[in-house]
Design a protein around this motif. Structure first.
Motif, mmCIF file in Angstrom:
data_model
loop_
_atom_site.group_PDB
_atom_site.id
_atom_site.type_symbol
_atom_site.label_atom_id
_atom_site.label_comp_id
_atom_site.label_asym_id
_atom_site.label_seq_id
_atom_site.Cartn_x
_atom_site.Cartn_y
_atom_site.Cartn_z
ATOM 1 N N LEU A 1 -11.523 10.213 0.419
ATOM 2 C CA LEU A 1 -10.435 9.301 0.763
ATOM 3 C C LEU A 1 -9.434 9.973 1.686
ATOM 4 C CD1 LEU A 1 -9.502 7.497 -2.573
ATOM 5 C CD2 LEU A 1 -10.468 6.489 -0.525
ATOM 6 N N LEU A 2 -9.152 11.258 1.378
ATOM 7 C CA LEU A 2 -8.137 11.964 2.157
ATOM 8 C C LEU A 2 -8.629 12.239 3.577
ATOM 9 C CD1 LEU A 2 -6.747 14.433 -0.507
ATOM 10 C CD2 LEU A 2 -5.727 12.332 0.336
ATOM 11 N N LEU A 3 -9.958 12.379 3.729
ATOM 12 C CA LEU A 3 -10.499 12.634 5.062
ATOM 13 C C LEU A 3 -10.476 11.379 5.920
ATOM 14 C CD1 LEU A 3 -13.534 14.956 4.321
ATOM 15 C CD2 LEU A 3 -11.470 15.510 5.587
ATOM 16 N N ALA A 4 -10.462 10.229 5.260
ATOM 17 C CA ALA A 4 -10.468 8.983 6.012
ATOM 18 C C ALA A 4 -9.211 8.882 6.867
ATOM 19 C CB ALA A 4 -10.545 7.801 5.045
ATOM 20 N N PRO A 5 -9.362 8.380 8.081
ATOM 21 C CA PRO A 5 -8.204 8.316 8.994
ATOM 22 C C PRO A 5 -7.282 7.164 8.654
ATOM 23 C CG PRO A 5 -10.135 7.421 10.072
ATOM 24 C CD PRO A 5 -10.577 7.873 8.723
ATOM 25 N N VAL A 6 -6.714 7.191 7.460
ATOM 26 C CA VAL A 6 -5.774 6.134 7.074
ATOM 27 C C VAL A 6 -4.481 6.766 6.605
ATOM 28 C CG1 VAL A 6 -7.553 4.500 6.407
ATOM 29 C CG2 VAL A 6 -6.658 6.085 4.716
ATOM 30 N N ASP A 7 -3.454 5.961 6.599
ATOM 31 C CA ASP A 7 -2.171 6.422 6.092
ATOM 32 C C ASP A 7 -2.343 6.754 4.612
ATOM 33 O OD1 ASP A 7 0.447 6.744 5.300
ATOM 34 O OD2 ASP A 7 1.162 5.284 6.765
ATOM 35 N N ARG A 8 -1.816 7.927 4.212
ATOM 36 C CA ARG A 8 -2.069 8.339 2.828
ATOM 37 C C ARG A 8 -1.338 7.489 1.809
ATOM 38 N NH1 ARG A 8 -2.866 14.760 3.594
ATOM 39 N NH2 ARG A 8 -5.036 14.525 4.241
ATOM 40 N N SER A 9 -0.209 6.925 2.204
ATOM 41 C CA SER A 9 0.502 6.091 1.238
ATOM 42 C C SER A 9 -0.332 4.858 0.905
ATOM 43 C CB SER A 9 1.870 5.701 1.782
ATOM 44 O OG SER A 9 1.724 4.926 2.938
ATOM 45 N N ALA A 10 -1.229 4.462 1.836
ATOM 46 C CA ALA A 10 -2.117 3.326 1.540
ATOM 47 C C ALA A 10 -3.054 3.690 0.396
ATOM 48 C CB ALA A 10 -2.911 2.942 2.778
ATOM 49 N N ILE A 11 -3.453 4.969 0.330
ATOM 50 C CA ILE A 11 -4.306 5.415 -0.780
ATOM 51 C C ILE A 11 -3.535 5.282 -2.093
ATOM 52 C CG2 ILE A 11 -5.565 7.373 -1.760
ATOM 53 C CD1 ILE A 11 -5.947 8.380 1.092
ATOM 54 N N TYR A 12 -2.259 5.685 -2.035
ATOM 55 C CA TYR A 12 -1.434 5.548 -3.249
ATOM 56 C C TYR A 12 -1.365 4.095 -3.685
ATOM 57 C CZ TYR A 12 2.631 4.767 -6.083
ATOM 58 O OH TYR A 12 3.459 4.327 -7.071
ATOM 59 N N PHE A 13 -1.043 3.205 -2.749
ATOM 60 C CA PHE A 13 -0.892 1.798 -3.129
ATOM 61 C C PHE A 13 -2.213 1.218 -3.616
ATOM 62 C CE2 PHE A 13 3.063 1.855 -0.511
ATOM 63 C CZ PHE A 13 3.902 1.521 -1.549
ATOM 64 N N GLY A 14 -3.310 1.650 -2.983
ATOM 65 C CA GLY A 14 -4.614 1.180 -3.427
ATOM 66 C C GLY A 14 -4.876 1.567 -4.866
ATOM 67 N N LYS A 15 -4.640 2.851 -5.168
ATOM 68 C CA LYS A 15 -4.864 3.311 -6.547
ATOM 69 C C LYS A 15 -3.904 2.624 -7.522
ATOM 70 C CE LYS A 15 -7.435 5.769 -7.941
ATOM 71 N NZ LYS A 15 -8.801 5.402 -8.345
ATOM 72 N N ALA A 16 -2.639 2.465 -7.077
ATOM 73 C CA ALA A 16 -1.651 1.845 -7.962
ATOM 74 C C ALA A 16 -2.046 0.403 -8.274
ATOM 75 C CB ALA A 16 -0.264 1.904 -7.321
#
Lengths: 233, 235
Positions: free
Chosen positions: B98-113
């Motif tokens: 997920l972290l390697l994906a070229p996306v904003d990291r806060s989007a990962i947070y919101f996705g998990k949340a």
């Protein structure tokens, strides 16, 4: 390589000791006896001064947490840890001295009063902080996580305080109008007020002195680690 | 990667798409394995049953004790879910992906949340009727459901952030509740009080302060998690 103790720190230590001896004299000789609570009330001066130092440490920890995340300098992590440790100790003294005061005044060791409960929760947050740090080896990651957790803690503590304040409080309001209603409150005469401010200043000095010692200790232990690594090579 | 992230931030639709993709991934994985929800649910029901024996849930006391029992159940089952949801990412190396994906990291947070919130709400949706059935309490009141939603948002907002720190520590499973409970206390306190208020049908003006605390907590901690999540996953 090891530096001797800086002169400023020695002077500060002497000032703190002298001020503290003065504080004992102020509390037991100068300050008048309170009419209702008598000698029991004497604990108030150190109780409030300890709480004050705990708050200073709490603020210092939150500020250095933010500074670490902005600057990425491990110096701030060291300062943050020092602040948390000092605050932890002084808040536990505050809670214990508060309990000793509460027993004869309110007839109980503990009440779920906002300030008491918030102080206890703060202690839990600090213990969690130390456990978190213990579980992470890598210094840089430990610093980041620690900083984030102090910021989360610093934001949640005021909310905890306000949510508990929605319950009825029986903690004496020493300042402000709400005073006369709650059990254990008392009017402060000028000598009492003077003693209290003297204690606050004294404990502020003690705070700065301990803070300096703790940061120095952190620096020295870092140097020891580095020297150990050198010897191993 | 940073340029890409900046581009993503400026395009709300792709930011939302990222969140949606992560939520979809979590739900799809859960639909196949069902390990997380099953564990949370069984645990939650067991807590309810234990409470029945631990404190006598007599009809007269039920309305005053119910909110406390419910929130303790949600909070405990919640940590179980948060721990598992992050541990799965960490152990199978998904987090690195997920972290390697070229996306904003806060989007990962919101996705998990959001997916954590979904799991928690599924558990709540099942526990509530079971509880209502077992103890003959009417829990289907819009106010109570709103309180549960607001409380769960605050709980998950902080819980997701802290669980992503806890999985990276040595003592991970034990660490999360210790870190989470003291900082999430305002949510639990306000949620118990507001839920109790709705169940006992006290006037709305005594419930509002608690709802306000919940809303303030949700907003403040979602915002702060958004700001600091980068520092947690940074390598």
């Amino acid at each position: 390589m090891m530096k001797t103790q800086p002169k400023g720190l020695t002077i500060l230590t002497v000032i703190s000791v002298v001020l503290f001896l003065g504080a004992i004299l102020m509390v037991f000789v100068y300050a008048p006896l309170e009419a209702v609570m008598n000698y029991v009330q004497k604990i108030f001066y150190f109780h409030i001064a300890n709480a004050w130092v705990g708050m200073l440490g709490f603020l210092a920890a939150a500020v250095s947490g933010i500074l670490y995340l902005v600057r990425k300098d491990l110096k701030w992590d060291l300062i943050e840890l020092a602040a948390v440790e000092i605050s932890l100790v002084f808040f536990s003294i505050t809670i214990v001295s508060g309990s000793i005061w509460a027993r004869p005044t309110w007839g109980t060791w503990w009440t779920w009063d906002p300030r008491l409960t918030t102080a206890a929760i703060l202690e839990m947050i600090y213990v969690a902080y130390l456990l978190l740090r213990q579980g992470i080896e890598e210094p840089e990651r430990r610093a980041r996580f620690g900083a984030v957790y102090t910021i989360i803690g610093a934001l949640s503590v005021p909310l905890t305080f306000f949510s508990i304040i929605l319950w009825q409080t029986i903690h004496p309001e020493i300042f402000g109008a709400g005073g006369s209603g709650s059990v254990g409150s008392f009017g402060m005469t000028p000598p009492m007020l003077l003693t209290m401010f003297y204690c606050l200043i004294t404990f502020s000095f003690i705070f700065v002195t301990l803070f300096w010692y703790r940061i120095r200790l952190g620096r020295l232990s870092e140097q020891v680690e580095q020297l150990k690594l050198k010897v191993m090579e | 990667m940073q340029i890409q992230a900046a581009v993503n931030r400026s395009q709300p639709s792709s930011y939302l798409k990222t969140i949606g993709a992560i939520v979809w991934k979590d739900l799809a994985a859960e639909l196949r394995s069902r390990e997380l929800l099953a564990a949370m649910l069984v645990f939650a029901l067991l807590v309810v049953i234990i409470f029945n024996f631990a404190i006598e849930l007599q009809p007269a006391l039920r309305l005053t004790i119910t909110p406390g029992v419910l929130w303790v159940t949600f909070a405990f089952a919640g940590t179980l879910g948060l721990n598992r949801s992050m541990a799965i990412e960490k152990d199978r190396g998904c987090l690195d992906g997920l972290l390697l994906a070229p996306v904003d990291r806060s989007a990962i947070y919101f996705g998990k949340a959001v997916s954590n919130l979904a799991f928690m709400m599924i558990v709540e949706v099942i526990v509530l009727p079971v509880y209502a059935l077992l103890y003959n309490v009417n829990l289907f009141q819009p106010g109570l459901l709103l309180t549960i939603l607001l409380g769960s948002i605050g709980y998950v907002a902080v819980g997701t952030l802290l669980s992503s720190m806890a999985v990276q520590a040595r003592t991970r499973d034990a660490l999360l509740p210790i870190m989470l409970f003291p900082v999430v206390l305002p949510v639990l306190l306000a949620a118990v009080k507001a839920s109790g208020g709705f169940l006992q049908q006290v006037p709305m003006n005594t419930i509002w302060p608690w709802l306000n605390i919940l809303i303030v907590y949700d907003v403040v901690f979602t915002a702060i998690a958004f700001m600091v999540f980068d520092f947690i996953v940074e390598e």
